[in-house]
Design a protein around this motif. Structure first.
Motif, mmCIF file in Angstrom:
data_model
loop_
_atom_site.group_PDB
_atom_site.id
_atom_site.type_symbol
_atom_site.label_atom_id
_atom_site.label_comp_id
_atom_site.label_asym_id
_atom_site.label_seq_id
_atom_site.Cartn_x
_atom_site.Cartn_y
_atom_site.Cartn_z
ATOM 1 N N GLY A 59 8.520 11.492 -5.171
ATOM 2 C CA GLY A 59 7.118 11.134 -5.036
ATOM 3 C C GLY A 59 6.846 10.190 -3.887
ATOM 4 N N PHE A 60 5.588 10.203 -3.415
ATOM 5 C CA PHE A 60 5.133 9.337 -2.333
ATOM 6 C C PHE A 60 3.685 8.943 -2.593
ATOM 7 C CE2 PHE A 60 2.758 9.074 1.689
ATOM 8 C CZ PHE A 60 3.401 8.000 2.290
ATOM 9 N N ARG A 61 3.343 7.700 -2.293
ATOM 10 C CA ARG A 61 1.960 7.221 -2.438
ATOM 11 C C ARG A 61 1.619 6.315 -1.268
ATOM 12 N NH1 ARG A 61 -0.016 2.267 -4.141
ATOM 13 N NH2 ARG A 61 -2.205 2.271 -4.807
ATOM 14 N N TRP A 62 0.426 6.549 -0.702
ATOM 15 C CA TRP A 62 -0.076 5.713 0.389
ATOM 16 C C TRP A 62 -1.539 5.387 0.118
ATOM 17 C CZ3 TRP A 62 -1.746 7.690 5.821
ATOM 18 C CH2 TRP A 62 -2.145 6.602 6.607
ATOM 19 N N ALA A 63 -1.801 4.114 -0.158
ATOM 20 C CA ALA A 63 -3.175 3.650 -0.330
ATOM 21 C C ALA A 63 -3.736 3.338 1.061
ATOM 22 C CB ALA A 63 -3.213 2.416 -1.227
ATOM 23 N N ASN B 137 0.796 -1.230 0.000
ATOM 24 C CA ASN B 137 0.000 0.000 0.000
ATOM 25 C C ASN B 137 0.823 1.271 0.000
ATOM 26 O OD1 ASN B 137 -2.334 -1.566 0.162
ATOM 27 N ND2 ASN B 137 -2.299 -1.556 2.401
ATOM 28 N N MET B 138 2.146 1.171 0.033
ATOM 29 C CA MET B 138 2.971 2.374 0.153
ATOM 30 C C MET B 138 4.179 2.281 -0.763
ATOM 31 S SD MET B 138 4.551 4.084 3.625
ATOM 32 C CE MET B 138 2.906 4.181 4.338
ATOM 33 N N SER B 139 4.509 3.399 -1.420
ATOM 34 C CA SER B 139 5.656 3.425 -2.323
ATOM 35 C C SER B 139 6.269 4.814 -2.357
ATOM 36 C CB SER B 139 5.252 2.990 -3.733
ATOM 37 O OG SER B 139 4.271 3.872 -4.268
#
Length: 456
Positions: free
Chosen positions: A220-224, A160-162
């Protein structure tokens, strides 16, 4: 269900129509591909989208397929206009059209590492005012472009996180021009003096141009957070370089005038003016630095329904906007410079929102809105760089065919109308002086692109 989807689309259209009259055309492009344009750039948290990875490299880790690519081409059309209150005349800019293009590539090497490549155009601005525009002494043409190429990598810290990183270069292109007047003495080869007085004025256009390749990076950052909500953030570096500028005259002289700057020039001024211009030398002096601001974006994506997804982004654009000073001209009597430089930018917030509706197996509809704060101080507004508040409304669609998706995107951008009293003036033998006449500055623009994406 159909009524709900129709309601979402209708609400987006009504909100976009309401925003347009309220809000100049922004220096920054929302995207150069049709999907990003149709979303008005609101896609920093939009997982499962290769196009959105151009905004946030961390999104590469969210792609469902092992790899893919997209190519896009389109047009950017921009127009500025100035209206002089004293005579109610409106003059429009020319040189309105530019081709734009974009490319993206992704390849998953392992469950935790995905590589990518992107080509885009983050900033674009161009305008050419008529030779007799009332604002010509403050600048009458501008052509600013950026082409950015970055290699990207995304690491999945968990399902869920990248995080993501992009490294590359950007090619900055710049051209500016202004109109100047020069005192024509009895002997053009000698400096003006008591025994060599000015006998008239010659008006001449002067331009300069140059380019530079500079480094570029993105983070960049992503959190589902859960299957419906995703948080994303990215930072695009500013672009800065000292350009290798060259300057020159632009065509022949634009007119001859008496010392008061308004009347007809005395007889014999024309040959002396030609000799003066021949004895003078345009020089790209002063600041040669072109600096374009960094952008930091935070966004939230929500999948309301299996068919409907929306996102809202908040963007901070730094104050790092600075363009080179206008060229000057070395004459036998000394250097002649433009009365003013183009303004510097200020930090500001922008908000944007997008909605995407999937209709069956083949069609995807997209729409977006964007509102930008002023990028320059209101007192410094002029028609070349713009920088006043921007409102934009975009629409687009994608159709799955040929084993991929064919997309189209369109955005309309409208300028806030602003009045200023610093742009109109008279240039006499004693120099430039403002008249204080009110000038209205307006602008608008269009973005249109088509593209094709293939995944494998």
């Amino acid at each position: 269900m159909a009524q709900g989807v129709t309601g979402v689309i209708r609400a987006g259209l009504m909100a976009g129509a309401a925003a347009l009259p309220a809000a100049a055309q922004s220096l920054a492009l929302p995207a150069a591909d049709p999907v990003g344009i149709a979303r008005s750039g609101a896609q920093v948290a939009y997982g499962y989208s290769l196009e959105a990875a151009s905004t946030n490299p961390a999104l590469l880790a969210s792609l469902k397929e092992k790899g893919g690519f997209y190519v896009a081409a389109g047009m950017e059309l921009g127009s500025s206009q100035v209206s002089l209150e004293s005579n109610q005349r409106t003059q429009y800019s020319s040189d309105r059209n530019r081709a734009i293009g974009a490319f993206g590539l992704a390849l998953r090497l392992s469950p935790t590492l995905t590589l990518g490549l992107k080509l885009d155009e983050p900033y674009l601005r161009h305008a050419q005012l008529p030779d007799n525009a009332p604002t010509r002494y403050m600048g009458d043409r501008l052509d600013l472009s950026t082409h950015r190429l970055e290699g990207q990598a995304a690491w999945a810290l968990s399902p869920n996180m990248s995080v993501g990183l992009g490294l590359g270069v950007a090619r900055l292109g710049f051209e500016s021009g202004s109109v100047m007047r020069f005192g024509v003495p009895l002997d053009p080869s000698q400096p003006v003096s008591g025994t060599n007085p000015v006998q008239g004025l010659v008006e001449q256009g002067v331009s300069q141009s140059g380019n530079k390749v500079v480094p570029s990076y993105s983070l960049g950052f992503r959190w589902a957070i859960n299957p419906r909500w995703t948080l994303g953030a990215s930072h695009q570096s500013g672009l800065k370089g000292d350009l290798d500028l060259s300057a020159g005259y632009r065509g022949t002289s634009l007119g001859l005038y008496a010392n008061d700057g308004l009347s007809t020039a005395p007889l014999g001024t024309a040959p002396r003016a030609t000799a003066l211009l021949g004895a003078s030398n345009p020089v790209a002096a002063g600041s040669r630095t072109l600096e374009l601001p960094s952008q930091t974006v935070v966004g939230m994506r929500h999948r309301v329904h299996p068919m409907v997804t929306w996102e809202a982004d908040l963007r901070w654009t730094s104050a790092g906007l600075r363009v080179p000073a206008f060229a000057l001209v070395d004459t036998p009597s000394g250097p002649v410079t433009a009365p003013a430089e183009l303004p510097r930018g200020k930090g500001h917030f922008d908000v944007s929102a997008s909605v995407e509706v999937e209709l069956g197996k083949f069609w995807t509809l997209r729409g977006g809105l964007a509102l930008d704060q002023r990028g320059v101080e209101e007192a410094q507004i002029e028609p070349l760089l713009g920088g006043s508040r921007t409102a934009a409304f975009s629409v687009g669609a994608g159709y799955r065919t040929w084993g991929g998706e064919l997309s189209i995107g369109y955005q309309f951008r409208q300028s806030e109308d602003l009045d200023t009293r610093r742009l109109d003036g008279v240039w006499s033998a004693s120099g430039f002086r403002g008249t204080g006449t009110r000038v209205r500055v307006e602008g608008m623009g269009h973005l249109l692109a088509i593209g094709y994406k293939k995944t494998f």
